[in-house]
Write a protein that holds these residues in place. Structure first.
Motif, PDB file in Angstrom:
ATOM      1  N   TRP A 791      -5.092  -7.265  -3.719  1.00  0.00           N
ATOM      2  CA  TRP A 791      -3.703  -7.496  -4.134  1.00  0.00           C
ATOM      3  C   TRP A 791      -3.185  -6.264  -4.864  1.00  0.00           C
ATOM      4  CZ3 TRP A 791       0.280 -10.727  -3.589  1.00  0.00           C
ATOM      5  CH2 TRP A 791       1.288 -10.720  -4.567  1.00  0.00           C
ATOM      6  N   ASP A 792      -2.046  -5.762  -4.427  1.00  0.00           N
ATOM      7  CA  ASP A 792      -1.406  -4.611  -5.054  1.00  0.00           C
ATOM      8  C   ASP A 792      -0.580  -5.117  -6.234  1.00  0.00           C
ATOM      9  OD1 ASP A 792       0.091  -2.376  -5.782  1.00  0.00           O
ATOM     10  OD2 ASP A 792       0.127  -1.618  -3.726  1.00  0.00           O
ATOM     11  N   LEU A 793      -1.001  -4.756  -7.460  1.00  0.00           N
ATOM     12  CA  LEU A 793      -0.303  -5.250  -8.648  1.00  0.00           C
ATOM     13  C   LEU A 793       1.062  -4.615  -8.835  1.00  0.00           C
ATOM     14  CD1 LEU A 793      -3.317  -5.244 -11.149  1.00  0.00           C
ATOM     15  CD2 LEU A 793      -2.260  -7.240 -10.081  1.00  0.00           C
ATOM     16  N   VAL A 794       1.269  -3.421  -8.295  1.00  0.00           N
ATOM     17  CA  VAL A 794       2.558  -2.738  -8.438  1.00  0.00           C
ATOM     18  C   VAL A 794       3.546  -3.223  -7.394  1.00  0.00           C
ATOM     19  CG1 VAL A 794       3.709  -0.495  -8.440  1.00  0.00           C
ATOM     20  CG2 VAL A 794       1.432  -0.734  -9.455  1.00  0.00           C
ATOM     21  N   ALA A 795       3.132  -3.210  -6.127  1.00  0.00           N
ATOM     22  CA  ALA A 795       4.016  -3.672  -5.056  1.00  0.00           C
ATOM     23  C   ALA A 795       4.100  -5.182  -4.981  1.00  0.00           C
ATOM     24  CB  ALA A 795       3.522  -3.117  -3.721  1.00  0.00           C
ATOM     25  N   GLU A 796       3.195  -5.879  -5.692  1.00  0.00           N
ATOM     26  CA  GLU A 796       3.181  -7.342  -5.739  1.00  0.00           C
ATOM     27  C   GLU A 796       3.057  -7.947  -4.352  1.00  0.00           C
ATOM     28  OE1 GLU A 796       6.731  -8.278  -7.800  1.00  0.00           O
ATOM     29  OE2 GLU A 796       5.899  -7.818  -9.769  1.00  0.00           O
ATOM     30  N   VAL A 798      -0.104  -8.457  -0.885  1.00  0.00           N
ATOM     31  CA  VAL A 798      -1.462  -8.290  -0.405  1.00  0.00           C
ATOM     32  C   VAL A 798      -1.563  -6.967   0.337  1.00  0.00           C
ATOM     33  CG1 VAL A 798      -3.250  -9.197   1.130  1.00  0.00           C
ATOM     34  CG2 VAL A 798      -1.902 -10.750  -0.261  1.00  0.00           C
ATOM     35  N   SER A 799      -2.470  -6.112  -0.104  1.00  0.00           N
ATOM     36  CA  SER A 799      -2.681  -4.848   0.592  1.00  0.00           C
ATOM     37  C   SER A 799      -3.423  -5.082   1.901  1.00  0.00           C
ATOM     38  CB  SER A 799      -3.468  -3.881  -0.300  1.00  0.00           C
ATOM     39  OG  SER A 799      -3.735  -2.671   0.368  1.00  0.00           O
ATOM     40  N   PHE A 800      -4.523  -5.805   1.834  1.00  0.00           N
ATOM     41  CA  PHE A 800      -5.237  -6.236   3.034  1.00  0.00           C
ATOM     42  C   PHE A 800      -6.202  -7.326   2.627  1.00  0.00           C
ATOM     43  CE2 PHE A 800      -7.804  -2.774   1.348  1.00  0.00           C
ATOM     44  CZ  PHE A 800      -9.095  -3.274   1.411  1.00  0.00           C
ATOM     45  N   GLY A 801      -6.762  -7.985   3.621  1.00  0.00           N
ATOM     46  CA  GLY A 801      -7.703  -9.047   3.338  1.00  0.00           C
ATOM     47  C   GLY A 801      -8.499  -9.419   4.563  1.00  0.00           C
ATOM     48  N   PHE A 802      -9.574 -10.166   4.343  1.00  0.00           N
ATOM     49  CA  PHE A 802     -10.457 -10.589   5.421  1.00  0.00           C
ATOM     50  C   PHE A 802     -10.911 -12.013   5.163  1.00  0.00           C
ATOM     51  CE2 PHE A 802     -11.057  -6.052   4.794  1.00  0.00           C
ATOM     52  CZ  PHE A 802     -10.788  -5.549   6.064  1.00  0.00           C
TER      53      PHE A 802
END
Length: 999
Positions: A791-796, A798-802
């Motif tokens: 999780w990107d705390l700045v962009a708020e 999900v950056s990626f996940g699996f």
């Protein structure tokens, strides 16, 4: 099957993960920011602009390269297209695909590599002294380690090529430089332990349980005779003799079955060049005799078998052969075909020691005598001191003493003439093996805490010591023994098991030191009960593969009786959490202790109330330890009883401490409890009547107090007992503290300001299933549950996940073997996940698979399998490395740093066998030359295996300096192994000698 379209970056081959999409987060400036995740359909942000690619040619090149590699992996069976199922959509950290434009992948220069194996778990087999007593051979799971007895250092590791578990090993009777090793898979390997090379290999297609060797009567060019106890499938137990040949004479390999038995055969002793064989089966001693033990064909070999029933189950045995002229005045056998009397001593399951003098001669006389003579002939002496099973015993070299050991942690020396015993009490753990050196001057002792030592027979002082990691693992006996019920285990299979993770940290001041909370002993084949306590702090040096220190963290029972008045086992407290401060000065531990249920039974109205009464009397302590440089130990600075006890703790289970974390920026620790409170602890100067309290050295004494209490208002927490849990994670600067509960219907992650203790943000629906890990790396929050989400705390977003594939494990098992670790300074995080691997058509083995990620990209930096399940995964702070500890007490280092130290004889590249003559570097006993081992040529400088220091050797001189053995002895012969300087300093001194420089 049509090929699926793949967009963006994907995980490497062999993965068991599935890619997720990003989603949109609801924003509201007036209320705390919350996240709502739909795990089924994750939609990317609509206002995200696609990135443009400047070099389309390079992008096409990398795309084609990825396709080629993927095709190669599929062809070789390493990856199937169905292994990675991707939901349509692009991760938020990558660009949307438009036409042929796509962001090219960056090539990373740093390559992650696995080191060789360090340490391991010693097997329940007797160690072996070499004939000159300069080396001790210790068996491990899939290897034999060769240690120098003068320095306690590892000389070489004989790693089996097929990595099958070792079942037995024995020195060759013809060439003592050769070693026979058998495995559970039915293979026998012949090694030159001095050179570290495997010479020959045979497969007998049966499970091997015991192995012994003997010298053939007629000298011949062969390996001698090898005796095995083997069993194929569920058939009969067989005692087999082999004449193993290799090379051009492999076709002449011969074998013969000497005995078939319906019950398990265990101990095997060969005497008089194979003329006499002693085997045990349950409570029976079987003796075989043969006049011609090495005929032309082993199929023609036959033995005459006699047996004796012992009153109890045999747990240990030893045999000696002494000349007839020293025996008591009894009639000899009419046919003198043997060279001495056979004395046998056995240890039993209930602690008795039975001594049979000249047992074979007595049996022969019984066959020829009357019934009245039988009672008098088969007589024995009984010695009784052990209160439980005699795990090991041996005759002394002169036959006048018997040395025994058991679970009492006491070495007992019996004098047969007087029947008196001499004891060496308070060893660190139960004694499992005792061996007598060839000269009789020392005893080799192996303990159940994964350690071994050598004691001098004259002073009973240790001259050698090796200790591995003490894991609370279960060890199943190869041959089952009868079960003796007690209070803790009234029936078989009722013994409690260890179900928590292994508390482990790495010292920030010295990344080669691994700190672990371990029990006082481990389970053995005769005592399968896994210790549920972990009351000791063990400091293990990865570089030298040695234990540095060991101290108690809780109260222990080493010097007291460990059995209660009702014959119940008294348990020590268990350390469940441990963290170390950023400057390595403070150590925080959480330990808890439950009283035995039998002690609170009378307080409960019914059985349902017993567990609650037990939890009400649970002891929980938060202990803060301060490192003392002068004494080299951790000193207790503060102890907080029931750190999460408050008015809100209305239930017996609400006082539990679920997680512990250390602030990476200052001396501060955080805990979260089952009472929904998060507490931050910080030190303050201890004052008395307004005056600072100082220690003897003038430093002020500190007290630790709770500075902030934060209520995590979550009414959706579920789970009881072991199902309750939580996770804490600090950011690199210590400003943000993330917290989450293991089981929560709202799947909430709290972001807390660590300086004020206030909740700044609440993120809901952040995970599915139980929360298994939580870390913060840079601007990213990593959450591990049934999914891995970044999780990107700045962009708020999900950056990626699996998505993780389900494996059918229980929650307790998943918590124990699933790990998430982060190296915030290095900007990476590692995940260890369980996976099932087929070992045959019908069997599978549970092991772990390691992934290393950069949170900026979903492409894994490294991926590899671990041969066993991992019990701990810890980062080496600031070294770009992770330590993986598996269930066999083996440690492996995965690192990308070229300057990272190399553990104990193994490199981050392919291992090389150590050259011959390495022992001359450490010197020999009394300064004598090791003529039997071989000399080191002056031009052939051996390589050190114990550490790697980046020392640039000068190439100005064409010829290497000639270094005498006396110069090397001045460096290494400094006394006991415990007084040696660090390995790096030793290596530098040796390097200066060969360079001709002054250190």
């Amino acid at each position: 099957m049509p090929k699926r379209k793949r967009e963006g970056l994907e995980l490497e081959n062999g993965s068991n993960l599935k890619k997720l999409k990003t989603h949109e987060m609801e924003k509201d400036k007036l209320v705390p920011k919350q996240q709502h995740i739909n795990a089924v359909a994750l939609q990317p942000k609509s206002n995200k602009k696609p990135r443009t690619v400047v070099n389309a040619k390079a992008n096409s090149f990398y795309r084609d390269l990825r396709k080629k590699r993927r095709k190669d992996r599929i062809e070789h069976g390493k990856q199937s297209i169905d292994d990675i199922q991707e939901i349509d959509g692009e991760p938020s950290g990558s660009a949307d695909v438009q036409g042929s434009q796509q962001k090219p992948m960056k090539i990373r220069k740093a390559k992650w590599k696995f080191s060789g194996i360090v340490g391991g778990r010693m097997l329940d087999l007797d160690p072996i002294f070499t004939p000159n007593e300069e080396y001790l051979l210790l068996p491990y799971d899939t290897a034999i380690n060769v240690y120098a007895t003068s320095t306690s250092l590892l000389v070489r590791r004989l790693q089996l090529s097929r990595a099958h578990p070792v079942s037995a090993f024995a020195l060759s009777s013809i060439n003592t430089n050769h070693l026979f090793i058998s495995t559970n898979s039915g293979s026998i390997e012949k090694w030159d332990w001095l050179e570290g090379t495997r010479l020959e290999y045979w497969d007998i297609s049966a499970t091997i349980y015991s192995l012994a060797t003997s010298m053939p009567v007629h000298t011949e060019k062969s390996n001698g005779l090898v005796y095995t106890v083997d069993r194929k499938d569920e058939g009969q137990w067989k005692f087999t003799v082999h004449r193993l040949l290799g090379g051009s004479e492999a076709s002449k390999t011969d074998l013969g079955t000497l005995l078939k038995y319906g019950e398990p055969l265990k101990f095997v002793k060969i005497l008089d060049n194979g003329r006499i064989v002693v085997i045990t089966s349950g409570s029976r001693v079987i003796i075989g005799t043969c006049d011609r033990p090495s005929p032309d064909s082993l199929k023609d070999l036959s033995y005459t078998w006699r047996d004796v029933d012992c009153p109890e189950w045999i747990t240990s045995i030893d045999v000696q052969m002494r000349p007839y002229d020293t025996t008591m005045k009894k009639p000899k056998p009419s046919k003198k075909s043997f060279h001495g009397a056979v004395d046998i001593v056995v240890g039993t399951l209930r602690g008795k020691i039975i001594v049979y003098d000249d047992l074979l001669g007595n049996l022969i006389r019984v066959e020829r005598g009357t019934t009245a003579q039988q009672v008098d002939s088969i007589s024995s002496r009984r010695l009784h001191w052990h209160r439980s099973a005699v795990l090991t015993l041996k005759w002394s070299l002169d036959g006048n003493y018997i040395i025994s050991g058991g679970s009492e942690t006491v070495l007992v020396i019996w004098q047969l003439e007087t029947g008196q015993e001499q004891v060496l009490p308070h060893l660190s753990a139960p004694i499992e093996s005792i061996v007598v050196s060839p000269s009789g001057s020392s005893y080799g002792v192996r303990l159940s805490d994964n350690s071994a030592m050598i004691l001098s027979t004259s002073e009973l002082q240790p001259t050698f010591s090796v200790a591995g990691i003490q894991l609370p693992v279960a060890r199943k006996a190869a041959i089952p023994v009868p079960f003796i019920p007690n209070v803790d285990a009234p029936f078989a299979g009722s013994t409690p098991q260890h179900k928590s993770c292994l508390p482990a940290v790495v010292s920030p001041s010295d990344p080669s030191h691994l700190l672990l909370a371990v029990p006082s002993f481990t389970a053995s084949g005769l005592n399968p009960r896994v210790p549920t306590s972990s009351c000791y702090l063990q400091t293990f040096n990865i570089t030298s593969a040695h234990q540095v220190a060991k101290q108690a963290l809780t109260r222990t029972k080493d010097t007291i009786l460990s059995i209660g008045p009702k014959q119940n086992l008294i348990e020590e407290p268990r350390v469940i959490h441990m963290r170390i401060s950023h400057d390595a000065r403070w150590l925080a531990t959480i330990d808890e202790w439950l009283p035995p249920r039998g002690d609170v039974t009378f307080l409960a109205f019914d059985k349902e109330r017993e567990a609650e009464e037990q939890l009400l009397r649970r002891e929980i302590h938060l202990k803060i330890w301060l490192w003392n440089d002068q004494l080299g130990i951790w000193e207790l600075s503060s102890r907080i009883d029931n750190p999460h006890s408050s008015q809100s703790s209305i239930t017996s289970d609400s006082r539990a401490v679920l997680a512990l974390a250390s602030d990476p920026s200052c001396a501060s620790f955080a805990t979260v409890g089952a009472n929904n409170e998060l507490r931050i602890w910080k030190p303050s100067i201890r004052r008395r009547n307004g005056i600072e309290v100082r220690a003897k050295d003038g430093r002020p004494l500190m007290n630790w107090r709770c500075r902030h209490v934060t209520l995590l208002e979550d009414s959706n927490i579920v789970g009881k007992g072991n199902h309750k849990g939580a996770n804490l994670a600090y950011s690199l600067d210590g400003s943000v503290l993330a917290a989450g509960y293991r089981l929560s219907t709202s799947s909430t992650i709290y972001l807390i300001n660590s300086s004020t203790g206030t909740v700044q943000r609440t993120l809901t629906c952040m995970y599915t299933g139980p929360l298994l890990g939580l870390e913060i790396v840079d601007r990213y929050l990593i959450v591990l549950s049934s999914e891995l989400r970044v999780w990107d705390l700045v962009a708020e977003e999900v950056s990626f996940g699996f998505k993780l594939k389900p494996n059918g494990l229980t929650l307790e098992k998943r918590v124990t073997i699933t790990h998430l670790a982060a190296d915030a300074k290095g900007g990476t995080f590692a995940v260890s996940l369980p996976e099932n691997r087929k070992t045959s058509k019908h069997t599978t083995k549970l092991r772990s698979r390691l992934f290393i990620f950069d949170p900026k990209t979903p492409k894994s930096l490294y991926e590899s399998s671990v041969s066993n399940t991992s019990v701990a995964l810890v980062p080496a702070a600031g070294r770009k490395a992770y330590y993986v500890i598996d269930s066999e007490a083996q440690v492996r280092v995965v690192s990308s740093s070229p300057s990272m130290f190399t553990p104990s004889g193994s490199a981050l590249v392919d291992n090389e066998s150590s050259p011959r003559g390495l022992e001359n570097i450490y010197g020999t006993k009394d300064g004598a030359k090791a003529d039997a081992i071989g000399k080191v040529d002056d031009e052939d400088v051996p390589k050190m295996e114990f550490s790697r220091v980046d020392v640039l050797l000068s190439t100005e001189k064409d010829e290497a300096a000639v270094v005498s053995q006396d110069k090397l002895a001045e460096i290494f012969d400094t006394g006991s192994a415990f007084t040696l300087p660090p390995t790096t300093e030793l290596f530098e001194q040796v390097a200066h000698l060969f360079l001709g420089k002054q250190p």
